[in-house]
Design a protein around this motif. Structure first.
Motif, PDB file in Angstrom:
ATOM      1  N   SER A  68      36.070 -54.487  63.372  1.00 57.02           N
ATOM      2  CA  SER A  68      37.257 -55.219  62.913  1.00 57.02           C
ATOM      3  C   SER A  68      38.415 -54.278  62.608  1.00 57.02           C
ATOM      4  N   GLN A  69      38.114 -53.115  62.042  1.00 58.11           N
ATOM      5  CA  GLN A  69      39.184 -52.173  61.734  1.00 58.11           C
ATOM      6  C   GLN A  69      39.715 -51.489  62.986  1.00 58.11           C
ATOM      7  N   MET A  70      38.872 -51.312  63.991  1.00 63.08           N
ATOM      8  CA  MET A  70      39.353 -50.770  65.257  1.00 63.08           C
ATOM      9  C   MET A  70      40.358 -51.714  65.893  1.00 63.08           C
ATOM     10  N   GLU A  71      40.120 -53.021  65.756  1.00 62.42           N
ATOM     11  CA  GLU A  71      41.080 -54.002  66.278  1.00 62.42           C
ATOM     12  C   GLU A  71      42.413 -53.884  65.544  1.00 62.42           C
ATOM     13  N   ARG A  72      42.354 -53.692  64.221  1.00 59.92           N
ATOM     14  CA  ARG A  72      43.586 -53.532  63.453  1.00 59.92           C
ATOM     15  C   ARG A  72      44.326 -52.266  63.867  1.00 59.92           C
ATOM     16  N   LEU A  73      43.590 -51.198  64.121  1.00 61.59           N
ATOM     17  CA  LEU A  73      44.224 -49.963  64.568  1.00 61.59           C
ATOM     18  C   LEU A  73      44.924 -50.171  65.905  1.00 61.59           C
ATOM     19  N   GLU A  74      44.309 -50.949  66.775  1.00 62.08           N
ATOM     20  CA  GLU A  74      44.924 -51.226  68.079  1.00 62.08           C
ATOM     21  C   GLU A  74      46.242 -51.987  67.908  1.00 62.08           C
ATOM     22  N   GLN A  75      46.284 -52.881  66.920  1.00 60.92           N
ATOM     23  CA  GLN A  75      47.520 -53.613  66.647  1.00 60.92           C
ATOM     24  C   GLN A  75      48.623 -52.661  66.206  1.00 60.92           C
ATOM     25  N   TYR A  76      48.268 -51.677  65.405  1.00 60.83           N
ATOM     26  CA  TYR A  76      49.276 -50.718  64.948  1.00 60.83           C
ATOM     27  C   TYR A  76      49.760 -49.819  66.074  1.00 60.83           C
ATOM     28  N   VAL A  77      48.910 -49.584  67.059  1.00 61.81           N
ATOM     29  CA  VAL A  77      49.338 -48.802  68.220  1.00 61.81           C
ATOM     30  C   VAL A  77      50.463 -49.526  68.950  1.00 61.81           C
ATOM     31  N   HIS A  78      50.367 -50.860  69.050  1.00 59.35           N
ATOM     32  CA  HIS A  78      51.405 -51.634  69.728  1.00 59.35           C
ATOM     33  C   HIS A  78      52.739 -51.590  68.964  1.00 59.35           C
ATOM     34  N   LEU A  79      52.665 -51.393  67.654  1.00 58.67           N
ATOM     35  CA  LEU A  79      53.904 -51.335  66.868  1.00 58.67           C
ATOM     36  C   LEU A  79      54.754 -50.129  67.244  1.00 58.67           C
ATOM     37  N   ARG A  80      54.150 -49.151  67.870  1.00 54.54           N
ATOM     38  CA  ARG A  80      54.914 -47.966  68.265  1.00 54.54           C
ATOM     39  C   ARG A  80      55.890 -48.259  69.395  1.00 54.54           C
ATOM     40  N   ASP A  81      55.735 -49.415  70.017  1.00 52.56           N
ATOM     41  CA  ASP A  81      56.679 -49.820  71.057  1.00 52.56           C
ATOM     42  C   ASP A  81      57.920 -50.486  70.460  1.00 52.56           C
ATOM     43  N   TRP A  82      57.914 -50.721  69.168  1.00 51.58           N
ATOM     44  CA  TRP A  82      59.074 -51.327  68.519  1.00 51.58           C
ATOM     45  C   TRP A  82      60.248 -50.350  68.519  1.00 51.58           C
ATOM     46  N   ARG A  83      61.437 -50.891  68.409  1.00 48.55           N
ATOM     47  CA  ARG A  83      62.640 -50.067  68.349  1.00 48.55           C
ATOM     48  C   ARG A  83      62.960 -49.699  66.906  1.00 48.55           C
ATOM     49  N   SER A  84      63.824 -48.721  66.753  1.00 50.08           N
ATOM     50  CA  SER A  84      64.205 -48.245  65.423  1.00 50.08           C
ATOM     51  C   SER A  84      65.708 -48.310  65.243  1.00 50.08           C
ATOM     52  N   VAL A  85      66.118 -48.532  64.011  1.00 52.46           N
ATOM     53  CA  VAL A  85      67.536 -48.582  63.685  1.00 52.46           C
ATOM     54  C   VAL A  85      67.705 -48.103  62.245  1.00 52.46           C
ATOM     55  N   SER A  86      68.844 -47.556  61.964  1.00 54.57           N
ATOM     56  CA  SER A  86      69.110 -47.074  60.607  1.00 54.57           C
ATOM     57  C   SER A  86      69.402 -48.253  59.682  1.00 54.57           C
ATOM     58  N   GLY A  87      68.871 -48.189  58.473  1.00 55.24           N
ATOM     59  CA  GLY A  87      69.113 -49.221  57.469  1.00 55.24           C
ATOM     60  C   GLY A  87      69.280 -48.587  56.103  1.00 55.24           C
ATOM     61  N   LYS A  88      69.373 -49.403  55.071  1.00 58.48           N
ATOM     62  CA  LYS A  88      69.507 -48.861  53.723  1.00 58.48           C
ATOM     63  C   LYS A  88      68.781 -49.752  52.715  1.00 58.48           C
ATOM     64  N   ILE A  89      68.355 -49.132  51.621  1.00 58.88           N
ATOM     65  CA  ILE A  89      67.668 -49.844  50.551  1.00 58.88           C
ATOM     66  C   ILE A  89      68.713 -50.502  49.649  1.00 58.88           C
ATOM     67  N   ILE A  90      68.533 -51.784  49.383  1.00 58.10           N
ATOM     68  CA  ILE A  90      69.489 -52.486  48.521  1.00 58.10           C
ATOM     69  C   ILE A  90      68.855 -52.915  47.194  1.00 58.10           C
ATOM     70  N   ASP A  91      67.528 -52.814  47.097  1.00 55.71           N
ATOM     71  CA  ASP A  91      66.865 -53.109  45.825  1.00 55.71           C
ATOM     72  C   ASP A  91      65.475 -52.483  45.853  1.00 55.71           C
ATOM     73  N   SER A  92      65.047 -51.962  44.711  1.00 52.94           N
ATOM     74  CA  SER A  92      63.738 -51.327  44.622  1.00 52.94           C
ATOM     75  C   SER A  92      63.259 -51.429  43.184  1.00 52.94           C
ATOM     76  N   ARG A  93      62.163 -52.128  42.964  1.00 55.40           N
ATOM     77  CA  ARG A  93      61.667 -52.338  41.604  1.00 55.40           C
ATOM     78  C   ARG A  93      60.184 -52.681  41.619  1.00 55.40           C
ATOM     79  N   VAL A  94      59.600 -52.725  40.419  1.00 61.19           N
ATOM     80  CA  VAL A  94      58.202 -53.107  40.253  1.00 61.19           C
ATOM     81  C   VAL A  94      58.161 -54.544  39.762  1.00 61.19           C
ATOM     82  N   VAL A  95      57.361 -55.381  40.394  1.00 62.62           N
ATOM     83  CA  VAL A  95      57.236 -56.787  40.010  1.00 62.62           C
ATOM     84  C   VAL A  95      55.774 -57.093  39.707  1.00 62.62           C
TER      85      VAL A  95
END
Length: 199
Positions: A68-95
């Motif tokens: 089951s974890q090998m399947e999850r790892l395979e899913q993360y491999v596909h995420l490497r095909d995603w594109r990247s763009v610059s962004g910024k943090i607008i809020d960061s806190r503990v809830v």
């Protein structure tokens, strides 16, 4: 520009080192092998019949966890095909009141459309209440408001994004646990077989 917002979701982080899985599994088999060698040298003793069923159950659950974890790892491999763009943090806190978690909100823009997303990055939840709060606060402090970050997004749906595209720590932990359970299952099976047919 157009503004899009996605509700909070849990995004898991982890080390991008699948080799860790192999190391953990090798250590697990090593420990199981050592125990097997020590027990094999002992004089025969009575082995309960339920040991065989227990050994098979442990081995089966171990195989299932690893698979089951090998399947999850395979899913993360596909995420490497995603594109990247610059962004910024607008809020960061503990809830949260008991199950503390960081809530990190960020924005990014694609083709004049502004997207906002949030994540908890799912830090390890070990320890007591204070330990969990400290872990969440530590993650939140790494992403102060205004910090520039690299956002990974799905090119087929830019509103779907992640701060991290590496596997979570839980994948390695469960894979290691599965390997250990499989090794122990084999060990118990061998013990049962030896005592059953020799003792």
């Amino acid at each position: 520009g157009i503004y899009c917002y996605r509700p909070h979701r849990v995004e898991r982080t982890g080390m991008d080192q699948p080799l860790i899985i192999a190391i953990v599994m090798l250590l697990s088999f090593g420990v199981a092998g050592l125990l097997f060698g020590l027990i094999w040298r002992q004089p025969p003793f009575r082995v309960p019949s339920w040991l065989f069923g227990l050994s098979l159950a442990l081995a089966a659950v171990g195989i299932w966890l690893v698979y089951s974890q090998m399947e999850r790892l395979e899913q993360y491999v596909h995420l490497r095909d995603w594109r990247s763009v610059s962004g910024k943090i607008i809020d960061s806190r503990v809830v949260g009141e008991r199950a503390f978690r960081p809530e990190i909100v960020y924005e990014y823009q694609i083709d004049s459309v502004t997207y906002r997303d949030s994540t908890s990055l799912d830090p390890p939840g070990f320890g007591g209440r204070n330990a969990k709060h400290d872990a969440a606060a530590g993650v939140a402090s790494e992403y102060p408001v205004g910090k520039a970050v690299m956002i990974h997004y799905d090119p087929t749906d830019p509103s779907v994004s992640r701060l991290k595209i590496t596997p979570p720590w839980s994948v390695y932990g469960r894979t290691g646990l599965g390997g250990f359970m499989f090794g122990v299952g084999l060990l118990l099976t061998a013990i049962y077989a030896r005592r059953k047919f020799k003792g």
